[in-house]
Design an enzyme around this catalytic site. Structure first.
Site, mmCIF file in Angstrom:
data_model
loop_
_atom_site.group_PDB
_atom_site.id
_atom_site.type_symbol
_atom_site.label_atom_id
_atom_site.label_comp_id
_atom_site.label_asym_id
_atom_site.label_seq_id
_atom_site.Cartn_x
_atom_site.Cartn_y
_atom_site.Cartn_z
ATOM 1 N N HIS A 1 53.509 45.180 50.070
ATOM 2 C CA HIS A 1 52.969 44.893 51.407
ATOM 3 C C HIS A 1 52.632 46.190 52.144
ATOM 4 C CE1 HIS A 1 52.704 42.615 55.259
ATOM 5 N NE2 HIS A 1 53.103 43.784 55.766
ATOM 6 N N GLU A 2 53.589 47.094 52.196
ATOM 7 C CA GLU A 2 53.379 48.339 52.931
ATOM 8 C C GLU A 2 52.337 49.235 52.258
ATOM 9 O OE1 GLU A 2 54.399 48.724 55.835
ATOM 10 O OE2 GLU A 2 55.793 47.041 55.887
ATOM 11 N N HIS B 1 48.909 48.533 53.730
ATOM 12 C CA HIS B 1 48.660 49.266 54.974
ATOM 13 C C HIS B 1 48.408 50.748 54.684
ATOM 14 C CE1 HIS B 1 49.658 45.790 57.300
ATOM 15 N NE2 HIS B 1 50.946 45.792 56.990
#
Length: 422
Positions: free
Chosen positions: A19-20, A23
């Site tokens: 997920h990170e 970003h």
């Protein structure tokens, strides 16, 4: 217990890192300075600096974050602080040590009075015991040693989040959930290959267990159920429901073999106790489709199925009322992981995909402080042709954080009662 804890950390860690990384990747691609990529929260256990980014592992393995310059971050450096400056050959600042760990003879002790790392790139303060202030030029890539010893790079305004274009900021906010959906697709596709196929939705017999009503009736793997007691059967779930509702009752099955021959067989489901109720079982597993195409597309179809189920659940909050019992937090995830571990590799991969989809959807909810809330602010900015003031956006984010904190406390307490106190 150790197995369960390790499995929980592994599954949750993979989901958070992926997920990170979404970003992180799109922020870097947009020219935004990513100051830190952290796994976990709380005090740091380990850090490694590479390029412009510091990678940290922190004590609490229940999440992570990407620290983008100018994006919901608070500067450690403030006027009045005593710092140690390291200067380059031209007397420009290349490192600012807030922690005070740099005691080399070349470091310059300064009491900071003012600074600007956004545009003018300077730091002013009193050196040692001097009464006069000195102004130092600060390099654009100067380093800042925080109070906990983490080394980060300062960020001029053109490298900060708000300086990126609106489409790039939206893509950066959306990239985390997007990566969760991609991870789920990969996990479920891998699952299909690991387990040797994909469970068919057809009312077709898979493996027939020995010494069961189905084995005694002589049915074979691949036989398809056309009807039961004259009632047409269109799916595996429909067939299971009929069998479960008729324990110890004769059922007349109309079956079709893989060769196309149709025949009838009477089967009496055994009565099995399940949570205080007696349900029927005949001893067959779902049929597994083992062709390459079915395995390859399973990741997409299963991910889409789970997404649709989650949206159905969310819609029920508005039509049937909200209940904390319908939600689960880290405690529920850990408690369920214990059951998943018993299923081995197949269970863990399936659980990984399921949780990844859930995290992706939950992060897209239009709640301030979540990715969906940030995207909503991006949309509002696009409509207004200008962003909200930082003050207003800060208040909105604070409300979102408080809401999520209260909800997390309620969900966690409910999970503890459900799994450990009842």
């Amino acid at each position: 217990m150790i197995q369960n804890i390790l499995a929980f950390i592994l599954v949750f860690g993979i989901i958070v890192v992926v997920h990170e990384f979404g970003h992180f990747y799109f922020a870097k691609r947009a020219g935004i300075l990513v100051r830190e990529f952290a796994i976990g929260f709380g005090p740091k256990l380990f850090y490694h600096r590479k390029g412009e980014t510091t990678y940290t592992v922190r004590m609490l393995p229940v999440g992570g974050y990407v620290r983008m310059a100018g994006y919901e971050e608070e500067a450690d450096l403030r006027p009045g602080m005593a710092v140690q400056l390291s200067l380059d050959a031209e007397d420009n600042v290349e490192k600012i040590d807030i922690q005070g760990s740099d005691e080399s003879v070349d470091s310059v002790p300064v009491e900071v009075s003012s600074f600007d790392f956004d545009e003018k790139m300077y730091l002013t303060g009193r050196v040692g015991m001097d009464t006069e202030e000195t102004t130092f030029n600060v390099n654009r890539d100067a380093l800042l040693v925080e109070k906990d010893g983490t080394i980060l790079q300062i960020a001029p305004k053109d490298r900060q989040f708000q300086s990126a274009s609106l489409p790039n900021r939206m893509l950066t906010n959306f990239a985390g959930p997007l990566n969760n959906f991609i991870l789920a697709i990969v996990a479920f596709t891998l699952l299909a290959f690991v387990q040797g196929g994909v469970r068919s939705d057809e009312a077709r017999f898979g493996n027939v267990e020995e010494n069961t009503p189905a084995a005694e009736a002589g049915v074979e793997t691949g036989d398809r159920v056309l009807s039961i007691d004259g009632q047409d059967v269109d799916s595996w779930n429909e067939m299971v429901m009929i069998i479960q509702e008729n324990p110890n009752e004769e059922l007349s099955f109309t079956l079709e073999t893989e060769e196309g021959d149709v025949y009838e067989e009477t089967i009496v489901p055994s009565g099995v106790e399940v949570e205080g109720d007696t349900v029927g079982r005949i001893g067959v597993e779902a049929y597994m489709e083992d062709d390459f195409g079915a395995k390859l597309t399973y990741g997409f179809t299963e991910t889409f199925f789970i997404i649709s189920q989650i949206f159905t659940l969310l819609a029920s909050f508005f039509t049937g009322g909200f209940s904390v019992d319908q939600l689960g937090g880290p405690v529920a995830i850990y408690a369920t992981t214990e059951q998943v571990v018993q299923a081995g590799t197949v269970g863990l991969i399936s659980w990984l995909g399921f949780l990844s989809v859930n995290l992706g959807i939950m992060n897209l909810l239009p709640i301030p402080a979540l990715d969906g809330g940030k995207l909503l602010l991006n949309i509002i900015e696009g409509v207004r042709k200008k962003p909200l003031s930082q003050e207003k956006e800060g208040y909105i984010t604070l409300v979102g954080v408080l809401f999520l904190l209260i909800l997390m406390l309620l969900v966690t307490w409910n999970d503890i009662q459900t799994f450990f106190l009842n």
